[in-house]
Design a protein around this motif. Structure first.
Motif, mmCIF file in Angstrom:
data_model
loop_
_atom_site.group_PDB
_atom_site.id
_atom_site.type_symbol
_atom_site.label_atom_id
_atom_site.label_comp_id
_atom_site.label_asym_id
_atom_site.label_seq_id
_atom_site.Cartn_x
_atom_site.Cartn_y
_atom_site.Cartn_z
ATOM 1 N N SER A 78 0.867 12.178 -0.458
ATOM 2 C CA SER A 78 1.955 12.568 0.699
ATOM 3 C C SER A 78 1.571 12.088 1.939
ATOM 4 O O SER A 78 2.302 12.153 2.969
ATOM 5 C CB SER A 78 1.649 14.280 0.937
ATOM 6 O OG SER A 78 0.658 14.655 0.981
ATOM 7 N N ARG A 79 0.436 11.496 2.218
ATOM 8 C CA ARG A 79 0.228 10.788 3.494
ATOM 9 C C ARG A 79 -0.825 9.615 3.200
ATOM 10 O O ARG A 79 -1.583 9.613 2.268
ATOM 11 C CB ARG A 79 -0.541 11.843 4.330
ATOM 12 C CG ARG A 79 -1.030 11.606 5.622
ATOM 13 C CD ARG A 79 -1.482 12.471 6.436
ATOM 14 N NE ARG A 79 -3.220 12.877 5.849
ATOM 15 C CZ ARG A 79 -4.164 12.730 6.694
ATOM 16 N NH1 ARG A 79 -3.953 12.148 7.745
ATOM 17 N NH2 ARG A 79 -5.402 12.779 6.201
ATOM 18 N N VAL A 80 -0.713 8.778 4.157
ATOM 19 C CA VAL A 80 -1.658 7.374 4.173
ATOM 20 C C VAL A 80 -2.261 7.432 5.345
ATOM 21 O O VAL A 80 -1.408 7.544 6.425
ATOM 22 C CB VAL A 80 -0.984 6.050 3.969
ATOM 23 C CG1 VAL A 80 -1.848 5.006 3.958
ATOM 24 C CG2 VAL A 80 -0.385 6.101 2.479
ATOM 25 N N PHE A 81 -3.509 7.469 5.629
ATOM 26 C CA PHE A 81 -4.050 7.395 7.069
ATOM 27 C C PHE A 81 -5.042 6.146 7.103
ATOM 28 O O PHE A 81 -5.364 5.664 6.020
ATOM 29 C CB PHE A 81 -4.871 8.717 7.226
ATOM 30 C CG PHE A 81 -6.006 8.721 6.471
ATOM 31 C CD1 PHE A 81 -7.542 8.522 7.054
ATOM 32 C CD2 PHE A 81 -6.095 9.529 5.187
ATOM 33 C CE1 PHE A 81 -8.541 8.771 6.097
ATOM 34 C CE2 PHE A 81 -6.900 9.656 4.493
ATOM 35 C CZ PHE A 81 -8.578 9.352 5.076
ATOM 36 N N TYR A 122 -4.825 6.618 12.564
ATOM 37 C CA TYR A 122 -3.289 6.745 12.325
ATOM 38 C C TYR A 122 -2.916 7.574 10.993
ATOM 39 O O TYR A 122 -3.941 7.353 10.094
ATOM 40 C CB TYR A 122 -2.712 5.434 12.293
ATOM 41 C CG TYR A 122 -2.653 4.771 13.817
ATOM 42 C CD1 TYR A 122 -1.250 4.882 14.491
ATOM 43 C CD2 TYR A 122 -3.743 4.142 14.439
ATOM 44 C CE1 TYR A 122 -1.100 4.172 15.522
ATOM 45 C CE2 TYR A 122 -3.514 3.494 15.705
ATOM 46 C CZ TYR A 122 -2.219 3.484 16.281
ATOM 47 O OH TYR A 122 -2.176 2.983 17.604
ATOM 48 N N SER A 123 -1.588 7.795 10.916
ATOM 49 C CA SER A 123 -1.336 8.659 9.619
ATOM 50 C C SER A 123 0.265 8.338 9.466
ATOM 51 O O SER A 123 0.867 8.351 10.497
ATOM 52 C CB SER A 123 -1.586 10.133 9.818
ATOM 53 O OG SER A 123 -1.126 10.711 8.644
ATOM 54 N N LEU A 124 0.697 8.264 8.350
ATOM 55 C CA LEU A 124 1.957 8.176 7.657
ATOM 56 C C LEU A 124 2.201 9.227 6.879
ATOM 57 O O LEU A 124 1.764 9.109 5.781
ATOM 58 C CB LEU A 124 2.129 6.559 7.336
ATOM 59 C CG LEU A 124 3.516 6.266 6.671
ATOM 60 C CD1 LEU A 124 4.671 6.400 7.766
ATOM 61 C CD2 LEU A 124 3.495 4.999 5.890
ATOM 62 N N LYS A 125 3.259 9.883 6.776
ATOM 63 C CA LYS A 125 3.689 10.626 5.897
ATOM 64 C C LYS A 125 4.748 10.260 5.187
ATOM 65 O O LYS A 125 5.365 9.554 5.609
ATOM 66 C CB LYS A 125 4.611 11.976 6.695
ATOM 67 C CG LYS A 125 3.166 13.033 7.582
ATOM 68 C CD LYS A 125 3.924 14.301 7.977
ATOM 69 C CE LYS A 125 2.953 15.131 8.884
ATOM 70 N NZ LYS A 125 3.600 16.282 9.351
ATOM 71 N N VAL A 161 1.088 -1.247 -0.048
ATOM 72 C CA VAL A 161 -0.092 0.050 0.089
ATOM 73 C C VAL A 161 0.965 1.208 -0.047
ATOM 74 O O VAL A 161 0.584 2.402 -0.737
ATOM 75 C CB VAL A 161 -0.809 0.025 1.360
ATOM 76 C CG1 VAL A 161 -1.736 1.423 1.339
ATOM 77 C CG2 VAL A 161 -1.949 -0.864 1.066
ATOM 78 N N THR A 162 1.882 1.131 0.858
ATOM 79 C CA THR A 162 2.924 2.482 1.050
ATOM 80 C C THR A 162 3.480 2.665 -0.273
ATOM 81 O O THR A 162 3.722 3.977 -0.721
ATOM 82 C CB THR A 162 3.538 2.591 2.210
ATOM 83 O OG1 THR A 162 4.410 1.152 2.136
ATOM 84 C CG2 THR A 162 2.910 2.599 3.329
ATOM 85 N N TYR A 192 0.810 -1.336 12.551
ATOM 86 C CA TYR A 192 0.508 0.023 12.062
ATOM 87 C C TYR A 192 1.753 0.976 12.576
ATOM 88 O O TYR A 192 2.565 1.578 11.865
ATOM 89 C CB TYR A 192 -0.525 0.685 12.275
ATOM 90 C CG TYR A 192 -1.842 0.085 11.295
ATOM 91 C CD1 TYR A 192 -1.384 -0.685 10.107
ATOM 92 C CD2 TYR A 192 -2.995 -0.400 12.114
ATOM 93 C CE1 TYR A 192 -2.361 -1.366 9.554
ATOM 94 C CE2 TYR A 192 -3.890 -1.125 11.360
ATOM 95 C CZ TYR A 192 -3.477 -1.630 10.152
ATOM 96 O OH TYR A 192 -4.686 -2.174 9.399
ATOM 97 N N GLU A 193 1.984 0.878 14.015
ATOM 98 C CA GLU A 193 3.096 1.597 14.578
ATOM 99 C C GLU A 193 4.410 1.122 14.215
ATOM 100 O O GLU A 193 5.442 2.097 13.993
ATOM 101 C CB GLU A 193 2.959 1.447 16.143
ATOM 102 C CG GLU A 193 1.463 2.110 16.470
ATOM 103 C CD GLU A 193 1.226 1.924 17.966
ATOM 104 O OE1 GLU A 193 2.051 1.187 18.535
ATOM 105 O OE2 GLU A 193 0.147 2.604 18.468
ATOM 106 N N THR A 194 4.508 -0.089 13.949
ATOM 107 C CA THR A 194 5.856 -0.833 13.644
ATOM 108 C C THR A 194 6.564 -0.232 12.121
ATOM 109 O O THR A 194 7.429 -0.214 11.662
ATOM 110 C CB THR A 194 6.252 -2.118 13.728
ATOM 111 O OG1 THR A 194 5.046 -2.693 13.002
ATOM 112 C CG2 THR A 194 5.891 -2.617 15.182
#
Length: 226
Positions: free
Chosen positions: A179-182, A222-225, A169-170, A196-198
């Motif tokens: 620019s972001r996946v949430f 949760y969000s990942l930049k 996915v990323t 998800y945190e790892t």
């Protein structure tokens, strides 16, 4: 590029990751249903240890004993209250499942495979779908995408399949200039939250969900930049 089958290099079962096909639909829906309903006991346990539950049970015990002076009636009253709480927990999950099955999962091909910046993947072992995940462009912010429908069959967990699905996915999000996946999960989904945190996702919000009885549980966002 994203639909090219990929094989997981591991000592366990040979798992292939590929794009969704229409023939996968029954198994995908079944996996989604099973994955969601198995969280009902976790939600029930979370609500069970709320102070609200303790207070309600104490009131039931007091009133039952005050009016009927019967241990059996008092115990039965408490069990009925707990049963109603479990039914509410189950109902909350069924409402979510029904909503998803009647919206984006109703036509996966149209929603995910026919849209350039959306996609749906399955993990396959011995021609059986054992895992799913998808990504969808945020309607309000085209620079953000949501990770959805993350599920792995019970018999194939702890083999790195969930990790690989998140990586796919990323990678897709980067290729498509997000620019972001949430994502959204629930407070009691500890294994999913750890995964998800790892992978670098950070908790940015806890939002209240309220059952009909007024019980509150929390949606973890949760969000990942990238």
């Amino acid at each position: 590029m994203s639909s090219v089958p990929k094989t997981v290099p591991q000592s366990g079962p040979k798992v292939i990751f590929r794009g969704f096909r229409e023939a996968d639909k029954p198994r995908v829906k079944d996996l989604f249903w099973c994955g969601m309903t198995e969280h009902v006991p976790k939600l029930f346990k979370t609500l069970l240890f709320r102070r609200t539950t303790f207070s309600i049970l104490m009131i039931i015990v007091f009133l039952s004993w005050w009016f009927y002076k019967s241990v059996i009636f008092t115990v039965c009253s408490c069990l009925v209250a707990l049963l109603l709480l479990y039914i509410q927990s189950y109902g909350a999950k069924i409402n979510y499942i029904t909503c998803r099955l009647n919206t984006d999962l109703k036509n996966i091909k149209k929603t995910y495979m026919d849209e350039r910046r959306n996609h749906f993947w399955v993990a396959e072992h011995n021609r059986t779908v054992i895992g799913t995940v998808c990504i969808r462009e945020d309607e309000k912010d085209p620079t953000s995408a949501q990770l959805l429908t993350m599920s792995v069959d019970k018999g194939y967990r702890r083999l790195g399949i969930g990790n690989k699905l998140v990586d796919i996915v990323t990678d897709f999000a980067i290729q498509n200039n997000y620019s972001r996946v949430f994502l959204e999960t629930r407070e009691f989904m500890y294994s999913a939250r750890r995964l998800y945190e790892t992978k670098g996702f950070r908790l940015f919000a806890l939002t209240e969900n309220r059952l009909l009885s007024g019980y509150i549980f929390y949606r973890a966002e949760y969000s990942l930049k990238l």
